[in-house]
Motif scaffolding. Structure first.
Motif, PDB file in Angstrom:
ATOM      1  N   GLY A  10       0.826  -1.194   0.000  1.00 54.62           N
ATOM      2  CA  GLY A  10       0.000   0.000   0.000  1.00 54.62           C
ATOM      3  C   GLY A  10       0.856   1.237   0.000  1.00 54.62           C
ATOM      4  O   GLY A  10       1.831   1.341   0.710  1.00 54.62           O
ATOM      5  N   ALA A  14       0.349   3.050  -9.220  1.00 56.85           N
ATOM      6  CA  ALA A  14      -0.005   1.978 -10.144  1.00 56.85           C
ATOM      7  C   ALA A  14       1.184   1.532 -10.950  1.00 56.85           C
ATOM      8  O   ALA A  14       1.288   0.394 -11.356  1.00 56.85           O
ATOM      9  CB  ALA A  14      -1.134   2.458 -11.058  1.00 56.85           C
ATOM     10  N   ASP A 280      -4.824  -7.210 -10.609  1.00 53.52           N
ATOM     11  CA  ASP A 280      -5.028  -5.796 -10.288  1.00 53.52           C
ATOM     12  C   ASP A 280      -6.333  -5.592  -9.527  1.00 53.52           C
ATOM     13  O   ASP A 280      -6.395  -4.825  -8.559  1.00 53.52           O
ATOM     14  CB  ASP A 280      -5.023  -4.962 -11.566  1.00 53.52           C
ATOM     15  CG  ASP A 280      -3.642  -4.861 -12.188  1.00 53.52           C
ATOM     16  OD1 ASP A 280      -2.653  -5.081 -11.457  1.00 53.52           O
ATOM     17  OD2 ASP A 280      -3.550  -4.576 -13.398  1.00 53.52           O
ATOM     18  N   ARG A 283      -5.982  -6.885  -5.911  1.00 58.76           N
ATOM     19  CA  ARG A 283      -5.191  -5.965  -5.097  1.00 58.76           C
ATOM     20  C   ARG A 283      -5.998  -4.730  -4.711  1.00 58.76           C
ATOM     21  O   ARG A 283      -5.898  -4.231  -3.589  1.00 58.76           O
ATOM     22  CB  ARG A 283      -3.907  -5.570  -5.822  1.00 58.76           C
ATOM     23  CG  ARG A 283      -2.866  -6.682  -5.892  1.00 58.76           C
ATOM     24  CD  ARG A 283      -1.484  -6.104  -6.191  1.00 58.76           C
ATOM     25  NE  ARG A 283      -1.467  -5.348  -7.441  1.00 58.76           N
ATOM     26  CZ  ARG A 283      -1.160  -5.864  -8.615  1.00 58.76           C
ATOM     27  NH1 ARG A 283      -0.869  -7.155  -8.698  1.00 58.76           N
ATOM     28  NH2 ARG A 283      -1.154  -5.125  -9.698  1.00 58.76           N
ATOM     29  N   ARG A 284      -6.809  -4.241  -5.632  1.00 61.33           N
ATOM     30  CA  ARG A 284      -7.648  -3.069  -5.320  1.00 61.33           C
ATOM     31  C   ARG A 284      -8.662  -3.408  -4.235  1.00 61.33           C
ATOM     32  O   ARG A 284      -8.926  -2.597  -3.345  1.00 61.33           O
ATOM     33  CB  ARG A 284      -8.354  -2.568  -6.580  1.00 61.33           C
ATOM     34  CG  ARG A 284      -7.442  -1.800  -7.530  1.00 61.33           C
ATOM     35  CD  ARG A 284      -8.265  -1.022  -8.546  1.00 61.33           C
ATOM     36  NE  ARG A 284      -9.074  -1.908  -9.387  1.00 61.33           N
ATOM     37  CZ  ARG A 284      -8.653  -2.449 -10.511  1.00 61.33           C
ATOM     38  NH1 ARG A 284      -7.417  -2.202 -10.945  1.00 61.33           N
ATOM     39  NH2 ARG A 284      -9.459  -3.223 -11.229  1.00 61.33           N
ATOM     40  N   ARG A 287      -6.465  -3.726  -0.912  1.00 58.69           N
ATOM     41  CA  ARG A 287      -5.810  -2.500  -0.441  1.00 58.69           C
ATOM     42  C   ARG A 287      -6.780  -1.343  -0.317  1.00 58.69           C
ATOM     43  O   ARG A 287      -6.854  -0.685   0.727  1.00 58.69           O
ATOM     44  CB  ARG A 287      -4.667  -2.120  -1.386  1.00 58.69           C
ATOM     45  CG  ARG A 287      -3.516  -3.109  -1.363  1.00 58.69           C
ATOM     46  CD  ARG A 287      -2.313  -2.596  -2.096  1.00 58.69           C
ATOM     47  NE  ARG A 287      -2.650  -2.089  -3.423  1.00 58.69           N
ATOM     48  CZ  ARG A 287      -1.791  -2.039  -4.435  1.00 58.69           C
ATOM     49  NH1 ARG A 287      -0.560  -2.493  -4.255  1.00 58.69           N
ATOM     50  NH2 ARG A 287      -2.146  -1.564  -5.596  1.00 58.69           N
ATOM     51  N   ASP A 288      -7.532  -1.071  -1.381  1.00 55.84           N
ATOM     52  CA  ASP A 288      -8.422   0.086  -1.367  1.00 55.84           C
ATOM     53  C   ASP A 288      -9.732  -0.206  -0.644  1.00 55.84           C
ATOM     54  O   ASP A 288     -10.267   0.656   0.058  1.00 55.84           O
ATOM     55  CB  ASP A 288      -8.717   0.539  -2.803  1.00 55.84           C
ATOM     56  CG  ASP A 288      -7.446   0.900  -3.564  1.00 55.84           C
ATOM     57  OD1 ASP A 288      -6.451   1.252  -2.910  1.00 55.84           O
ATOM     58  OD2 ASP A 288      -7.455   0.801  -4.806  1.00 55.84           O
ATOM     59  N   GLY A 289     -10.245  -1.423  -0.806  1.00 53.87           N
ATOM     60  CA  GLY A 289     -11.524  -1.751  -0.194  1.00 53.87           C
ATOM     61  C   GLY A 289     -11.443  -2.088   1.278  1.00 53.87           C
ATOM     62  O   GLY A 289     -12.380  -1.839   2.029  1.00 53.87           O
ATOM     63  N   HIS A 290     -10.298  -2.665   1.712  1.00 56.51           N
ATOM     64  CA  HIS A 290     -10.189  -3.115   3.101  1.00 56.51           C
ATOM     65  C   HIS A 290      -8.980  -2.544   3.833  1.00 56.51           C
ATOM     66  O   HIS A 290      -8.745  -2.899   4.998  1.00 56.51           O
ATOM     67  CB  HIS A 290     -10.173  -4.643   3.155  1.00 56.51           C
ATOM     68  CG  HIS A 290     -11.450  -5.263   2.672  1.00 56.51           C
ATOM     69  ND1 HIS A 290     -12.569  -5.399   3.474  1.00 56.51           N
ATOM     70  CD2 HIS A 290     -11.805  -5.749   1.448  1.00 56.51           C
ATOM     71  CE1 HIS A 290     -13.547  -5.965   2.788  1.00 56.51           C
ATOM     72  NE2 HIS A 290     -13.115  -6.191   1.551  1.00 56.51           N
ATOM     73  N   GLY A 291      -8.198  -1.692   3.186  1.00 60.60           N
ATOM     74  CA  GLY A 291      -7.096  -1.015   3.864  1.00 60.60           C
ATOM     75  C   GLY A 291      -5.929  -1.900   4.244  1.00 60.60           C
ATOM     76  O   GLY A 291      -5.200  -1.599   5.186  1.00 60.60           O
TER      77      GLY A 291
END
Length: 312
Positions: A10, A14, A280, A283-284, A287-291
């Motif tokens: 994180g 990109a 990809d 990973r989103r 990382r982005d959805g669940h931190g």
């Protein structure tokens, strides 16, 4: 092993840009100043507590001692965590120094809390003289030290979990200093030393409760529980909803140290699926959805490659 594999940290862009720096490192100077102030006053309060006979001062000194460990752990984490491993065997680096130091803080807090409670039980019914003047002076000085430390750590507490933990410890100790001042004033007003015991027990119970809470967090990290606030079932469901994913196994979520949550997972996908796009997307989600700060995704094509499952 599998048809595709990728991992990410994180904070990377990109295109694989540089990672975000350790947040606590930006507040190393402030942490150091707060540590020196608190450590110096801890010695002063401990000595004056013993000389004055005030159990409230001793209990507050115990809490301030835990603050010293908490501040030292946060400061050490900013220094040691960034050091490369020279042995080649510490594959996770030195990030868990903070967790072990927090465990030491728990032991100190529990020990001091139990000591004060036992001492208070032995003083019940006695009229031990207490130097209220010394209590007032040390209590006020302790409150000033705590306020200065809070000012130094306030901005960093919103960015670094290590700094935030130290900030909360100092904030709690400020409440203890207020208790010492209140006890001294009540003894002067009523002439009864029982207020010293009342405040001492209140502070000791507060210390023990906080130690148990912190200890549970430390044990959860060392036992590699899923990070607080993250539900493994929800993570699995979000990954399973990705187009082309047929099965999920070996999903593991844990915390390496404060603010560093890790995830690994194996995805069984359609042989015709675009594996790069799926990597990809996964990973989103993580990382982005669940931190989750560091993610490792293993892709396995359904009916083509079988992953060897561990026996445990």
């Amino acid at each position: 092993m599998g048809a595709g594999h990728s991992h990410g940290i994180g904070g990377h862009g990109a295109g694989g840009g540089p990672p975000t720096g350790h947040a606590g490192a930006r507040y190393r100077t402030r942490l150091g100043a707060a540590f020196l102030l608190t450590a110096t006053f801890f010695v002063v309060e401990l000595v004056t507590g013993l000389l004055s006979g005030s159990l409230a001062l001793l209990s507050d000194a115990g809490h301030m001692g835990a603050d010293v460990v908490a501040l030292g752990a946060a400061l050490l984490a900013t220094v040691v965590a960034a050091r490369p491993d020279s042995t080649g065997r510490r594959t996770f680096g030195h990030y868990r120094v903070e967790i072990f130091a927090s465990g030491l803080a728990v032991l100190i807090m529990l020990g001091m809390g139990v000591y004060v409670l036992v001492e208070a039980a032995g003083r019940v019914g006695s009229d031990a003289a207490v130097a209220t003047g010394t209590m007032l002076i040390v209590g006020v000085l302790g409150l000033v030290i705590n306020v200065i430390s809070l000012f130094l750590l306030r901005s960093g507490s919103s960015e670094s979990l290590a700094v935030r933990g130290a900030y909360m410890e100092v904030l709690a100790d400020a409440a203890g200093s207020v208790g010492v001042i209140a006890a001294a004033l009540l003894i002067r007003l009523t002439g009864s030393p029982v207020w010293d015991l009342v405040v001492a027990v209140a502070i000791a119970v507060f210390i023990v409760v906080r130690a148990v809470m912190l200890g549970r967090q430390v044990l959860a990290v060392l036992a590699q529980h899923a990070p607080a606030g993250i539900e493994p079932a929800r993570v699995e469901a979000d990954l399973a909803a990705l187009d082309g994913v047929r099965q999920i196994h070996d999903l593991h979520l844990w915390t390496l140290t404060s603010g560093m949550d890790v995830a690994t997972v194996h995805l069984v996908v359609d042989p015709e699926a675009d594996q790069t796009a799926l990597l990809d997307a996964a990973r989103r989600v993580l990382r982005d959805g669940h931190g989750l700060g560091h993610v490792t995704v293993q892709i396995e094509a359904e009916g083509v490659v079988a992953c060897t499952r561990p026996g445990w």
